[in-house]
Each structure stands twice: as structure tokens, then as C-alpha cells.
Design an enzyme around this catalytic site. Structure first.
Site, PDB file in Angstrom:
ATOM      1  CD  GLU A   1      -4.761  -9.255   3.335  1.00 10.38           C
ATOM      2  OE1 GLU A   1      -4.884  -8.340   4.155  1.00 10.38           O
ATOM      3  OE2 GLU A   1      -3.909  -9.234   2.426  1.00 10.38           O
TER       4      GLU A   1
ATOM      5  CG  ASP B   1      -7.553  -6.255   2.518  1.00  6.28           C
ATOM      6  OD1 ASP B   1      -8.265  -5.780   1.630  1.00  6.28           O
ATOM      7  OD2 ASP B   1      -6.369  -5.924   2.699  1.00  6.28           O
TER       8      ASP B   1
ATOM      9  CG  HIS C   1      -2.043  -1.071   1.014  1.00  4.55           C
ATOM     10  ND1 HIS C   1      -2.928  -1.066  -0.046  1.00  4.55           N
ATOM     11  CD2 HIS C   1      -2.351  -2.167   1.744  1.00  4.55           C
ATOM     12  CE1 HIS C   1      -3.748  -2.112   0.048  1.00  4.55           C
ATOM     13  NE2 HIS C   1      -3.415  -2.798   1.125  1.00  4.55           N
TER      14      HIS C   1
HETATM   15  C1  3PY Z   1      -5.414  -5.584   6.672  1.00  4.00           C
HETATM   16  O1  3PY Z   1      -5.904  -5.352   7.782  1.00  4.00           O
HETATM   17  O2  3PY Z   1      -6.070  -5.883   5.662  1.00  4.00           O
HETATM   18  C2  3PY Z   1      -3.967  -5.494   6.496  1.00  4.00           C
HETATM   19  O3  3PY Z   1      -3.463  -5.841   5.470  1.00  4.00           O
HETATM   20  C3  3PY Z   1      -3.160  -4.928   7.623  1.00  4.00           C
HETATM   21  O4  3PY Z   1      -2.590  -5.811   8.394  1.00  4.00           O
HETATM   22 MG    MG Z   2      -4.731  -6.181   3.884  1.00  2.60          MG
END
Ligand code: 3PY
Ligand code: MG
Length: 307
Positions: free
Chosen positions: A204, A230, A70
Site C-alpha cells: 500500500e 493508502d 484502524h
Molecule cells: C487501504 O485501502 O489502505 C486499506 O488498508 C484497506 O484495505
Molecule cells: Mg491501508
């Protein structure tokens, strides 16, 4: 004279063989902590510069994740950051044992299986890599293969077959090893118990949680890293919704079953809860913004009234 010389030569060769038999000291502090059952703490770093790397190496944290998912994917700046983390006074005191391990979060999701990105990043000499959005065991396995050199035929940990290309001169220099020593030691822990390199796969998404038992059992994974934001988006619920916690609990159970270290990103208010659940590594913030002590000083200053 001759006898003394023979004796001295014998002594020298004996001490050389003792030195050679001595197991090499751990370079990677994350692995040392996991092996001794202690948790590891770190932050994300999006300020990718030589000086930021230098200040992180003296932070007292166990790892820093340089975030190239990011923030711009810029291997040249990453190269400077990792060089900046070299701390001569620490080398004098601790040898090659690193205090704060540089990890790099790569921009490509696991499903993209972009091996060249892992190769370019590993060749700069980090001690760990973090792959976002790993949704299946097949993707996890591909990432393991991208991080390993092909091993010698017949060794017990030959599989998953390594696919990393060989061009390790710069990485070896950053680790303080010869090329041959680097090739030997830059393998994935815990698949290779003497390995010094770590791969974290990020869990995620809803499919990743569904496939978590298969992902967690892929040999070569050094940690499962839950991305709570995510995950919430993938589940289609707001951040903090109980459905996220239910999914997290499923990952906690699978990680325990596979004996895979588990980590996530959390704030100070959640650290104790996550450790009690069995998380072993936590990213607890980022290098952005001003530190707590600066905020404290400003708060005091604003509240101060001249009598
Ligand atoms: C998220 O929370 O999606 C991340 O990638 C951060 O750790
Ligand atoms: Mg993430």
C-alpha cells in the site's frame, strides 16, 4: 478366545495406524479455497466483541479480518471475539474445519518489525494475520520470522528461521488441538504445505510497489493484499486516479510471477473486474452499518403510500 482377542487387538491397531496415516483435515478454509483454485471472500470487522465474533462465524463468509490497525488495539477484546467464533454445532458437523477464518490486521506497520505484537495476536488463536505497510523484502521476511516457531534442525523449510516464542496453550485450545499438534500445524502456508497459518502482507505504498517482485518472492507469504486507499495517498493522487490502477497492475503481474495469492478491498461494483484480473481473495466491505436487507426494507417503507 485367545485367538479372537488377538484378532481384535490386531484390528484395533490396524485401524489406529490407518487413522494416524490419514492426512489431517484442513482447518483453514482460506487455504482450502486457494488449494482448490477458488476465490475467498470476507469483510473487515471493527466491532470487536464476543457476540460480533459469534455472528461472523455464521456469516457464510470465508474470512473476517478483525481490524486492529484502524480501531483500538485491544487483545482482550480480540480474545473474546475469537472465542465467540467457536460454533459447537459446526464442530459436531464439520469437526475442526472452520467455516469463517479469523484473520487479524495488526496495528504495527511491517517496517516497525514489532514481533511482540504478532506473538500476542497469534497466541490468541487466529488462523491468519495481516500486516499493513510492508514496503521491503527485508520487512516481509521479518514478519514471516515473527509468525513461525523455530523449526527442527535439518527440515527443508527451516528458513526463514522462526522467531515466535513458545507459549501456545491458549491458541492450541482455540484450534482444538494439543500443544504439540498446534506447534506442528501452526506454520505458514504455503512455505509449509501442511501449515494452517496464513500471513498476508499489505502492499500500500509507492516503495512497496517498486519492491514488489522481491517482496512477493519471500517464502512464507500466504497472500499479497493491496490497500488501495493508502496506495493512492502514497502516490500523491486522489482515490480512483489512473496511477493507482497502473500500480495495481504491476502488483498483479508480480503476484502471478511468484504464484502468490493476491487480494484487495473492493466494492460490489469491482468484484468481477478484480477476479478477472486474477485476484484470489477479496474483502468486500465491513461489519459497520446496517445490512443491505435493512436498507431495502426501510427504502420500501419510506416509499409506501397508504391508499
Ligand atoms: C487501504 O485501502 O489502505 C486499506 O488498508 C484497506 O484495505
Ligand atoms: Mg491501508
Amino acid at each position: 478366545m485367545k485367538t479372537t482377542l488377538t484378532y481384535l487387538l490386531l484390528l484395533a491397531s490396524l485401524s489406529l495406524s490407518i487413522a494416524q496415516d490419514k492426512p489431517a483435515e484442513r482447518i483453514n478454509p482460506y487455504i482450502a479455497l486457494m488449494e482448490s483454485g477458488k476465490p475467498a471472500f470476507g469483510v473487515f470487522s471493527a466491532n470487536v466483541s464476543l457476540r460480533a465474533g459469534a455472528s461472523m462465524s455464521g456469516s457464510g463468509l470465508d474470512f473476517v479480518i478483525v481490524d486492529m490497525e484502524h480501531s483500538p488495539f485491544d487483545p482482550t477484546r480480540l480474545e473474546s471475539y475469537i472465542v465467540g467464533m467457536t460454533d459447537k454445532s459446526s464442530i459436531l458437523k464439520n469437526g475442526l474445519k472452520v467455516k469463517t477464518a479469523p484473520f487479524v490486521r495488526v496495528p504495527a506497520a511491517g517496517r516497525e518489525q514489532l514481533q511482540f505484537i504478532l506473538k500476542q495476536v497469534l497466541d490468541l488463536g487466529p488462523l491468519g494475520v495481516v500486516v499493513p505497510h510492508v514496503d521491503t523484502a527485508e520487512d516481509a521476511r521479518a514478519m514471516v520470522q515473527a509468525c513461525r516457531f523455530p523449526q527442527l534442525k535439518g527440515v527443508p523449510d527451516y528458513e526463514p528461521q522462526g522467531k515466535r516464542g513458545v507459549g501456545y496453550g491458549w491458541a492450541a485450545r482455540q484450534w482444538g488441538l494439543s500443544g504439540g499438534e498446534y506447534a506442528e500445524r501452526a506454520d505458514l502456508w504455503p512455505l509449509d504445505p501442511k501449515g494452517e497459518l496464513v500471513l498476508w502482507v499489505m502492499i500500500e505504498s509507492e516503495p512497496a510497489v517498486e519492491n514488489i517482485r522481491a517482496i512477493a518472492s519471500v517464502p512464507g507469504i500466504g497472500g499479497l493484499f493491496i490497500g488501495p486507499s493508502d496506495l493512492a495517498f502514497s502516490l500523491g493522487v486522489p482515490l480512483g486516479d489512473p496511477a493507482v490502477e497502473t500500480a495495481i497492475e504491476k502488483v498483479v503481474a508480480a503476484a502471478k510471477e511468484a504464484k502468490a495469492p493476491l487480494g484487495t478491498l473492493c466494492g460490489g461494483n469491482e468484484v468481477e473486474k478484480r477476479l478477472a484480473q486474477g485476484f484470489q481473495f477479496l474483502a468486500v466491505g465491513s461489519d459497520g452499518g446496517v445490512s443491505g436487507s435493512v436498507q431495502d426494507a426501510v427504502k420500501k417503507g419510506r416509499a409506501f403510500k397508504v391508499k
